[in-house]
Each structure stands twice: as C-alpha cells, then as structure tokens.
Design an enzyme around this catalytic site. Structure first.
Site, short mmCIF file in Angstrom:
data_model
loop_
_atom_site.label_atom_id
_atom_site.label_comp_id
_atom_site.label_asym_id
_atom_site.label_seq_id
_atom_site.Cartn_x
_atom_site.Cartn_y
_atom_site.Cartn_z
N CYS A 168 0.80 -1.23 0.00
CA CYS A 168 0.00 0.00 0.00
C CYS A 168 0.83 1.27 0.00
CB CYS A 168 -0.96 0.00 1.19
SG CYS A 168 -2.10 -1.40 1.15
N HIS A 308 -2.51 8.40 5.80
CA HIS A 308 -2.87 7.07 5.27
C HIS A 308 -4.33 6.79 5.62
CE1 HIS A 308 -2.34 3.04 3.77
NE2 HIS A 308 -2.84 2.56 4.90
N GLU A 319 -0.85 5.72 13.38
CA GLU A 319 -0.52 6.92 12.62
C GLU A 319 -0.57 8.17 13.51
OE1 GLU A 319 -1.61 8.72 8.21
OE2 GLU A 319 -2.84 7.12 9.08
N PHE A 404 0.90 -3.36 4.34
CA PHE A 404 1.17 -4.71 4.82
C PHE A 404 2.62 -5.08 4.50
CE2 PHE A 404 -3.46 -6.47 4.57
CZ PHE A 404 -3.79 -5.71 5.67
#
Length: 423
Positions: A168, A308, A319, A404
């Site tokens: 990602c 994100h 985050e 991931f």
C-alpha cells in the site's frame, strides 16, 4: 543540486473520471462507495467498494490495447495520458533517452489472472488446466512490469523504467524512486504514479479472511470512517494517478507551469509483522522526520498532511502516534485528513492518488476533509478536518503511507515560489 517538480497530474478515481472531477469529489467530501458491481458480492462479509466509472473507449484506448492489457494497466494509461497532456510538453520535443517510467502496484493484473484461471479451470473444477482456453496475452498479466512497458511504448520513453511493488506504499515509493532518478541525473522527466484494480472475488475474500474490510454493507456511503470511533474497517477501492516529474531547469527552460516541488522522501520497514503495526508508530515517525529533514523544514512548517487514514483501529492509532512522535506539539495544529473516506483504499494506487491531492491542495489553497468523521476516536485527538474542506495556504504538504509487510513511507511536497501559479 538537481530538483524535482510536478508539472502534470492525471487521475482516474472512484467518483472522478479525471483530475477535476476527482478534486471536486474529495473537496466536497462525497464518498464514492456502493455495493460491488464487478461481480456478485453476496457470499462475502464485505460487499461494498469504491469502483471507477471507467470505459476504456472513452479514454481513447483501442480494442487491441484493451484486449492485451489488464484493467490496472488501462487505468494507468488513461491517467498518464491526462498527466502528459496537462504538463504541456510536445512529445516530439522530449528526449526519449532522458525520459523514464515508474509505476507502482500492489496486486498487478489481479483481475485478468483471476478471470483466466476461472476459465482455464472451469471454475476450479479441473486441477490440470488446458492452456488452449486462456487468452493469448496471459504472459503480460503474469508480470507487473508489463504496466511500465506499456507506458514506455506509449510515450516513447527510453530511459529508466520500473514497477515498484511495496504493497500500500507503492504509489509513494514509485514517485520517490522517480524523484531520485531525477536528482541522480538519470532522467530529466519521469512519468510516475501507481495503478490498481483489486476489486475481484479473490481480493475481497482475502481481506474478509483477516476482517480488515468493513461489514457496514447497509450504509455504503458512510462505511469508510477514518479516525472515527465507529469505524469497522477499510473500504476496498481502485484507481490510478500519474504525475509528470521534471528536473526544475528542464521545466523552466520550456516555461512549464509547476504545481509543486518534491522536497523530501523517506521509507522505513517495521520488521515486526506482516499485517501488524507497533502502537508507538516509531518507524513511520522516523520516515516523516527523515523526509522533513531532507526538505529542511522545522516541525511546524507543514500546512497539510494527507494521512494514510485507512479506517482501521490499529492503523489510525499507530498513525496518530507517529505524527506526535515526528512533529511534537505541531502535530496538534496541522490539518490532517484522509481522502480514503471518499475514494476508498486502492492499495498500491492510493499513495499516488493522495499525492495528486497534495499537489492540488498546494496549488489551489484548499484542504480536503475527512468525510464521515462524526465521532472522533478519543485516542486520535489531532485535527483530522472532519466533514468539511478548509481554505488554507499550503506551502508544504506531507503524504504518508502504511502497508502490509511493515512498509512505511513519507513524502514532502512544497510550493515553488517562483513558479507560475497552477490553474
């Protein structure tokens, strides 16, 4: 030192067939999420997604191009065409040996591979498949590098070409790699971005298995809820964004319009878990600090952070901790938002789509909101710009990605004061 600027932007995203439709959608905070139409989602836990309204013919793709390429390549072609037209460079004036291609993708040609397996195996009935029943271009679907090859042929690029596949964070990493090709004097112009078309039964089943996607099927438009206490997982999406990157002198010699400059890029891995995140956000914090140091910015210089913001409890809290670690008290003052609340999570493509949003935020002085942020998670106590966009002067924007495998990436984009204003 050679510097990298953004001179063209192309986007094909859910709810936005081009750059302008995409921008209006995210600024308005109108989620483009609905029940999956690509296949019957009834057997699955999560039955919603953010799909693109994409007709290849409308974007000028020929039947031959459609036949030999996967949907993720087609999305890349369409967004690259828009970006190159936007940059205003006459293709005949480009030096092919100084033009590069870098494209990011997490899953590659997932749609074609799955469809062809279903045909060749007769819906999984046959263990030994008959190769006579598959399409003649199946080899191109097997190798993700076909995307970069197609774009190189399309634009006559003979410089460095690569596909970056870091889950990602692939979109940010692809643009970061392209930026370094320019600063290292390997290219003067790079067509860079990411594309993904993962709305397939296999992908949906995979995320169902780990319960990462939301089961809020009854209210699709309110299902993607980053930083909200009532979130239940992310919404799968698709799309593509491509940026035209140029060396600053190259852009100035042709009097190009400049959206912004790439001033910092860094990436880290957490060495921890395939899908898990450390709660302290240390590795993402380090990536942010490194990118800020490259840009020579103090902690309080940012005017916008594109988070994100996937809408999972683990990511949102990780985050938030990373921003506090990297930015200190300034983390509480900078506006932060997640456009995944509108366009979903298109895996490898989303980083490039979010960087397109950052470039437009700098050029147009608007911070897009986090849609559906109605009940903030008390542990996510920063300014996540709930519900409505804000007018703001954004001289420096930060885009962050988490993927991931433990991949964590950050990029800083800055206003170029002596450039002509972007439209």
């Amino acid at each position: 030192m050679r510097r990298t600027v953004v001179t063209g932007i192309g986007v094909v995203a859910p709810g936005g067939r081009d750059r302008e439709e995409f921008w209006r959608r995210i600024v308005d905070g109108r989620p483009a999420v609905a029940r999956i139409t690509a296949f019957d989602p009834a057997p699955f836990r999560s039955r919603i997604a953010a799909e693109c309204d994409f007709d290849p013919a409308r974007y000028g793709l020929t039947p031959r191009e459609v036949r030999r390429t996967d949907r993720f390549v087609q999305l890349a072609m369409a967004s690259a065409d828009e970006a190159f037209a936007d940059c205003g460079l006459d293709p005949a004036a480009a030096r092919p040996e100084r033009m590069g291609i870098v494209l990011g993708s997490a899953t590659g040609a997932a749609l074609t591979l799955e469809d062809e397996y279903v045909v060749a195996s007769d819906h999984g009935r046959d263990w030994v498949v008959d190769a006579r029943h598959v399409m003649p271009f199946l080899h191109q679907a097997l190798v993700p590098s076909s995307a970069a090859a197609e774009l190189a042929v399309r634009f006559g690029a003979q410089g460095p070409a690569a596909v970056i596949s870091t889950g990602c964070t692939a979109g940010i990493d692809a643009v970061g790699h392209a930026h370094r090709l320019i600063t290292d004097d390997e290219a003067d112009l790079v067509i860079a971005g990411a594309s993904e078309s993962p709305v397939t039964p296999f992908s949906v089943a995979a995320f169902d298995a780990i319960r990462a996607t939301t089961p809020a099927n009854d209210d699709p438009e309110r299902a993607s809820r980053p930083f909200d206490a009532n979130r239940r997982g992310f919404v799968l999406g698709e799309g593509a964004a491509v940026l035209v990157l140029e060396e600053l002198g190259h852009a100035r010699r042709r009097d190009a319009r400049v959206y912004c400059e790439i001033t910092g890029y860094a990436a880290r891995a957490n060495g921890f878990h395939m899908t898990g995140l450390r709660p302290d956000g240390v590795e993402l914090g380090e990536a942010i600090s490194d990118a800020m140091a490259q840009a020579r910015l103090p902690r309080d210089a940012l005017g916008y952070v594109s988070a994100h913001g996937s809408g999972t409890r683990q990511n949102d809290r990780h985050e938030t901790a990373a921003y506090k670690r990297a930015l200190g008290d300034a983390a509480y003052r900078v506006p932060i938002s997640s456009i995944k609340s509108v366009v979903g999570h298109s895996l490898g493509a989303i980083g490039a789509i979010e960087m397109a949003a950052c470039a437009l935020a700098i050029a147009r002085g608007v911070v897009p909101p986090t849609a559906n942020l109605e009940t903030p998670d008390p542990e996510c106590d920063l300014d996540y710009v709930p519900l409505r966009a804000r007018d703001a002067t954004v001289d420096h924007a930060l885009s962050c990605g988490s993927g991931f495998g433990g991949f964590q990436s950050a990029m800083v984009m800055s206003r170029l004061s002596r450039s002509r204003a972007a439209a």
